[in-house]
Scaffold this motif. Structure first.
Motif, mmCIF file in Angstrom:
data_model
loop_
_atom_site.group_PDB
_atom_site.id
_atom_site.type_symbol
_atom_site.label_atom_id
_atom_site.label_comp_id
_atom_site.label_asym_id
_atom_site.label_seq_id
_atom_site.Cartn_x
_atom_site.Cartn_y
_atom_site.Cartn_z
ATOM 1 N N PRO A 92 8.000 45.438 43.641
ATOM 2 C CA PRO A 92 7.333 45.154 42.370
ATOM 3 C C PRO A 92 7.191 46.417 41.523
ATOM 4 N N THR A 93 7.361 46.260 40.212
ATOM 5 C CA THR A 93 7.238 47.376 39.270
ATOM 6 C C THR A 93 5.805 47.458 38.747
ATOM 7 N N VAL A 94 5.263 48.667 38.726
ATOM 8 C CA VAL A 94 3.913 48.896 38.200
ATOM 9 C C VAL A 94 4.015 49.912 37.071
ATOM 10 N N LYS A 95 3.636 49.495 35.847
ATOM 11 C CA LYS A 95 3.710 50.383 34.686
ATOM 12 C C LYS A 95 2.477 51.291 34.642
ATOM 13 N N ILE A 96 2.741 52.599 34.597
ATOM 14 C CA ILE A 96 1.668 53.595 34.590
ATOM 15 C C ILE A 96 1.762 54.399 33.302
ATOM 16 N N SER A 97 0.708 54.360 32.510
ATOM 17 C CA SER A 97 0.657 55.102 31.255
ATOM 18 C C SER A 97 -0.167 56.373 31.450
ATOM 19 N N ALA A 98 0.425 57.513 31.051
ATOM 20 C CA ALA A 98 -0.275 58.787 31.197
ATOM 21 C C ALA A 98 0.267 59.781 30.186
ATOM 22 N N GLY A 99 -0.552 60.770 29.858
ATOM 23 C CA GLY A 99 -0.089 61.850 29.001
ATOM 24 C C GLY A 99 0.922 62.713 29.732
ATOM 25 N N SER A 100 1.531 63.640 29.016
ATOM 26 C CA SER A 100 2.617 64.440 29.571
ATOM 27 C C SER A 100 2.216 65.173 30.852
ATOM 28 N N TRP A 101 1.028 65.796 30.849
ATOM 29 C CA TRP A 101 0.646 66.612 31.996
ATOM 30 C C TRP A 101 0.319 65.768 33.218
ATOM 31 N N VAL A 197 4.632 82.659 18.903
ATOM 32 C CA VAL A 197 5.998 83.111 19.139
ATOM 33 C C VAL A 197 7.015 82.007 18.891
ATOM 34 N N CYS A 198 6.611 80.745 19.171
ATOM 35 C CA CYS A 198 7.506 79.616 18.917
ATOM 36 C C CYS A 198 6.702 78.326 18.933
ATOM 37 N N GLU A 199 7.344 77.245 18.477
ATOM 38 C CA GLU A 199 6.725 75.925 18.442
ATOM 39 C C GLU A 199 7.619 74.930 19.182
ATOM 40 N N THR A 200 6.981 73.889 19.713
ATOM 41 C CA THR A 200 7.735 72.832 20.374
ATOM 42 C C THR A 200 7.044 71.497 20.127
ATOM 43 N N SER A 201 7.829 70.434 20.101
ATOM 44 C CA SER A 201 7.249 69.111 19.871
ATOM 45 C C SER A 201 6.846 68.421 21.166
ATOM 46 N N GLN A 202 7.195 69.023 22.326
ATOM 47 C CA GLN A 202 6.908 68.402 23.609
ATOM 48 C C GLN A 202 5.972 69.279 24.444
ATOM 49 N N PRO A 203 4.847 68.746 24.910
ATOM 50 C CA PRO A 203 3.939 69.543 25.754
ATOM 51 C C PRO A 203 4.644 70.137 26.971
ATOM 52 N N ARG A 204 5.494 69.348 27.623
ATOM 53 C CA ARG A 204 6.173 69.856 28.830
ATOM 54 C C ARG A 204 7.021 71.089 28.513
ATOM 55 N N ALA A 205 7.581 71.144 27.308
ATOM 56 C CA ALA A 205 8.418 72.286 26.935
ATOM 57 C C ALA A 205 7.607 73.576 26.899
ATOM 58 N N ALA A 206 6.307 73.476 26.598
ATOM 59 C CA ALA A 206 5.455 74.664 26.581
ATOM 60 C C ALA A 206 5.386 75.287 27.974
#
Length: 274
Positions: A92-101, A197-206
């Motif tokens: 069975p598939t369980v959908k889990i919603s969470a922020g990037s971290w 020093v730089c910007e990114t649109s994705q938290p994980r990229a930081a």
């Protein structure tokens, strides 16, 4: 030859008699009498217009026509078995919603969620926005505060803290994340443009940028402290500390796959430890 009188049951009985090479053993296997089987085999031979058995004192042996029929039926039998083989149990598939971290933290511990051997299939929906569990946009969600909707139930986890992290020898300049989150707004408000020093649109990229030694990233402590190549630059920022709740719909709480997933996540998330 009238093939209307050849039925699948007679052919199945023929296979049993041919394999057992006699009526008595075949009769015990199929739960009927030897005389009944004898009549059925004679009727089958008349219907096919062929002699299938050589009947002797020691049993039934197959004629050439009988051997040809048996081989053909065994091919059909094998095909039917393949076609009717029960499908492997679908997890069975369980959908889990969470922020990037939080999603990153969960994904790195996937085996703790799926079980060993796996008995559920998580579907991660990574979003900085709060998805509606009431409308089933997700089955399990992480919230920064206790939900007020009466249809939702929640378990409290360990509070989340944020602190700045950098690699050794990295310049003391900041990595800015262009999303609408409290931590991103803090950097936008507190850090001057000259120190970005730089910007990114994705938290994980930081995190990735900080690991390469580009500069300072503002990270949850449960992420930053797990990185051997990073060190805290300053203590956690008090105003960014917030609660974290594991949330599900009350109608889903007793579904086996949801209950297992919740219990497993809660076990290692409540203290943010492996």
């Amino acid at each position: 030859m009238d093939k209307k009188h050849v039925d699948w049951e007679s052919l199945a009985l023929f296979i049993t008699v041919a394999r057992e090479q006699g009526l008595s053993a075949a009769a015990r296997r199929v739960g009927t009498s030897a005389p009944t089987l004898s009549r059925r085999m004679l009727s089958l031979e008349r219907s096919l217009g062929r002699q299938l058995f050589v009947r002797g004192r020691l049993g039934y042996s197959l004629t050439d026509d009988g051997q040809t029929l048996l081989r053909g039926l065994e091919e059909v039998e094998a095909r039917i078995e393949r076609l009717t083989q029960p499908r492997a149990k679908i997890k069975p598939t369980v959908k889990i919603s969470a922020g990037s971290w939080t999603a990153l933290f969960l994904m790195e511990r996937l085996h703790l969620i799926t079980g060993q051997p796996p008995d559920i299939k998580p579907c991660f929906i990574t979003s900085e926005k709060v998805l509606s569990i009431r409308h089933r946009e997700a089955v399990i969600g992480f919230r920064n505060q206790r939900p007020t909707e009466k249809t939702l139930v929640a378990r409290k986890l360990k509070p989340v803290e944020f602190a700045p992290y950098m690699a050794a020898e990295a310049p003391e300049r900041w990595i800015k994340v262009l999303v609408d989150t409290p931590s991103a707004r803090w950097v936008d408000r507190e850090i001057s443009e000259e120190d970005i020093v730089c910007e990114t649109s994705q938290p994980r990229a930081a995190l990735d940028l900080a690991l390469t030694g580009v500069g300072i990233a503002l990270l949850p402590t449960f992420i930053g402290d797990a990185q051997d190549r990073l060190r805290r630059v300053h203590p956690p920022i008090d105003e960014l500390r917030h609660e974290q709740w594991l949330v599900i719909h009350q109608d889903d709480r007793n579904l086996p796959e949801v209950r297992k997933t919740i219990d497993r996540i809660y076990k290692f998330m409540r203290n943010k430890i492996d």
